[in-house]
Enzyme design. Sequence first.
Site, PDB file in Angstrom:
ATOM      1  N   ALA A  66      43.665 -47.805   4.031  1.00  0.00           N
ATOM      2  CA  ALA A  66      42.570 -47.470   3.120  1.00  0.00           C
ATOM      3  C   ALA A  66      41.274 -47.384   3.925  1.00  0.00           C
ATOM      4  O   ALA A  66      41.178 -47.925   5.027  1.00  0.00           O
ATOM      5  CB  ALA A  66      42.443 -48.534   2.032  1.00  0.00           C
ATOM      6  N   GLY A 112      47.415 -49.247   2.699  1.00  0.00           N
ATOM      7  CA  GLY A 112      47.564 -48.313   1.589  1.00  0.00           C
ATOM      8  C   GLY A 112      48.470 -47.144   1.907  1.00  0.00           C
ATOM      9  O   GLY A 112      49.068 -46.554   1.005  1.00  0.00           O
ATOM     10  N   GLU A 115      51.900 -48.413   1.303  1.00  0.00           N
ATOM     11  CA  GLU A 115      52.019 -48.583  -0.147  1.00  0.00           C
ATOM     12  C   GLU A 115      52.230 -47.227  -0.834  1.00  0.00           C
ATOM     13  O   GLU A 115      52.998 -47.121  -1.794  1.00  0.00           O
ATOM     14  CB  GLU A 115      50.783 -49.289  -0.691  1.00  0.00           C
ATOM     15  CG  GLU A 115      50.732 -50.764  -0.276  1.00  0.00           C
ATOM     16  CD  GLU A 115      49.459 -51.460  -0.685  1.00  0.00           C
ATOM     17  OE1 GLU A 115      49.531 -52.469  -1.415  1.00  0.00           O
ATOM     18  OE2 GLU A 115      48.373 -51.005  -0.268  1.00  0.00           O
ATOM     19  N   GLU A 135      46.829 -56.261   5.768  1.00  0.00           N
ATOM     20  CA  GLU A 135      45.685 -56.687   4.962  1.00  0.00           C
ATOM     21  C   GLU A 135      45.234 -58.131   5.212  1.00  0.00           C
ATOM     22  O   GLU A 135      44.039 -58.429   5.184  1.00  0.00           O
ATOM     23  CB  GLU A 135      46.004 -56.506   3.462  1.00  0.00           C
ATOM     24  CG  GLU A 135      45.939 -55.065   2.980  1.00  0.00           C
ATOM     25  CD  GLU A 135      47.228 -54.298   3.182  1.00  0.00           C
ATOM     26  OE1 GLU A 135      47.353 -53.188   2.625  1.00  0.00           O
ATOM     27  OE2 GLU A 135      48.117 -54.786   3.914  1.00  0.00           O
TER      28      GLU A 135
END
Length: 260
Positions: A66, A112, A115, A135
Amino acid sequence: MSYETILLEVDESIATVTINRPKKLNALNRETIQELHEVVSELEKDSKIKVIIITGSGEKAFVAGADISEFADFSVKKGKKLAAKGQGILFDFIENLSKPVIAAVNGFALGGGLELAMACHFRIASENAKMGLPEVSLGVIPGYGGTQRLPQLVGKGRAMEMIMTAGMITAEQANNYGLVNHVVPQEELLPLCSKIAHKITNNSSVAISYAIKAVNAGFMNTVNGYEQEIDAFGACFGTNDFSEGTTAFLEKRKAEFPGS
């Protein structure tokens, strides 16, 4: 419709969506998440499209994570809203799409990015791909479904290790874990995805949509997956695709599914 951060290519009934932020290693920002939602929404409505492939531009990254600069100063309230909105409009949305979505993981799939790949119905990786959820090294946890989908795919123990160490695994390890279905050289990645996608398009799109719903139900605590399968199985009998599929089988010819 034109997009700033993604590219769309359609070849007959197969759509390829390419996340196109090469200078940022295709990192997901709010604009990219919104545009992915919009393009996938349009593709789901398009009756000509049977399969969607999602990949990243270049040979370095699928999605490297991200865009941290967008939320580094967020409050608790804003953080929760960020995760909830992202899950709702993109990650959960893709997982529950009625059309198959294949992730062509062509490099780094981190945070992300992993994900997003896990939200797709299955994943194919290039040999240079590396995957991880880093993360906790930033003082946060995966917020786009990573703590839920990773254990489903690789098992609780391996998921815990990957999340807690914030480390990366190779494409070969991902294949051994069951996180990806195939690993191929970079130049063979999209051709293999296309080959599999074409195999999918030979089958009933209606039945496939029911299958996706039934399989997903087995991973929901609030839904009985077996009952969902029974309902979906029965519903197939009322479709034109079922009539064509069974008739073609009995007549020993290839089925021409109307998609209804």
